[in-house]
Write an enzyme that holds these catalytic residues in place. Sequence first.
Site, short mmCIF file in Angstrom:
data_model
loop_
_atom_site.label_atom_id
_atom_site.label_comp_id
_atom_site.label_asym_id
_atom_site.label_seq_id
_atom_site.Cartn_x
_atom_site.Cartn_y
_atom_site.Cartn_z
N TYR A 172 41.49 11.29 105.84
CA TYR A 172 42.66 11.08 106.68
C TYR A 172 42.38 11.51 108.13
O TYR A 172 42.69 10.79 109.08
CB TYR A 172 43.83 11.86 106.10
CG TYR A 172 45.11 11.82 106.90
CD1 TYR A 172 45.92 10.70 106.91
CD2 TYR A 172 45.53 12.95 107.61
CE1 TYR A 172 47.11 10.67 107.62
CE2 TYR A 172 46.72 12.93 108.33
CZ TYR A 172 47.51 11.79 108.33
OH TYR A 172 48.67 11.77 109.04
N LYS A 176 42.39 9.10 111.41
CA LYS A 176 43.31 9.35 112.51
C LYS A 176 42.58 9.61 113.82
O LYS A 176 43.07 9.27 114.91
CB LYS A 176 44.23 10.52 112.17
CG LYS A 176 45.26 10.20 111.08
CD LYS A 176 46.12 9.02 111.45
CE LYS A 176 47.32 8.85 110.52
NZ LYS A 176 48.12 7.65 110.85
#
Length: 304
Positions: A172, A176
């Site tokens: 993640y 991002k």
Amino acid sequence: MTTAICAGRVAVVTGAGRGLGRAHALAFAAEGAKIVVNDLGVGLDGTGRASGPAQQVVDEIRALGGEAVAHDGDITTTEGAASLVSVAVDTFGRLDTLVNNAGFLRDRMLVNLDEDDWDAVMRVHLKGHFLPLKHAAAHWRAETKAGRTPEARVINTSSGAGLLGSVGQGNYAAAKAGIVGLTLVASAEMARYGVQVNAIAPAARTRMTEQTFADSMAAPEGGVFDAMAPENVSPLVVWLGSSASAGVTGRVFEAEAGRITVMEGWRPGPTADKGARWTPAEAGGAALRLLAAAGAPGPVYGAR
């Protein structure tokens, strides 16, 4: 209080069936925008599929007097991303704002992180930003070449995990961080077509945070300001998605509770230049001196 800051504009919001995306869609509609509500209706880990969440938000918007249409295409595919743009243009005659928001989690420590979980999170977050951006950009480029240069806006969704890192979220955090890089490139490339591209790093109560950060995300009782309500993030997103944000592009904003912060990313800090090749020992000594003069990095989320 609404100001109709987006009157006449058409906004597409991905992952708009719940959480931040839903809050953004409702906020844009309240300010006069017509909305394409995209959501696959998947579970927290990206599995399953249902059209209900997107349609429910459309029904909410229509009940409040707004205009909206549901889109349940998979924006991580070329077909789904292209249809996202075509639904906006075919239904409402134009596309002005794209909010890339869709995502899910598959958290693991790196040594336990399966390749499939890495690929799935990269696909929905990073590819799920790239493909809608690509097809929207192609539309806006065509508009510019036809003599109709738009006042187009893209708002991408990064995260504090992408800016600082987050233990147990290597996939993640990497995705991002990639979204920030994509934002900077898109801002530079798309300016000639009347497109501004910015990113937000929001902190709010969603399906992805209310379990991981249960204590800090809990809703307060007794009418106290709900600092973690996703609706707190949406006003900045709506402003960035409006023509009022003219001249603002290539920036990253952190939005949490009642606070907005302009994030300042990588830039040169202390520097040493020998004017010739270093030996390893010399390079190490220089690096230590430079580190002593540099500011400390922010702590990684979850680090002890």
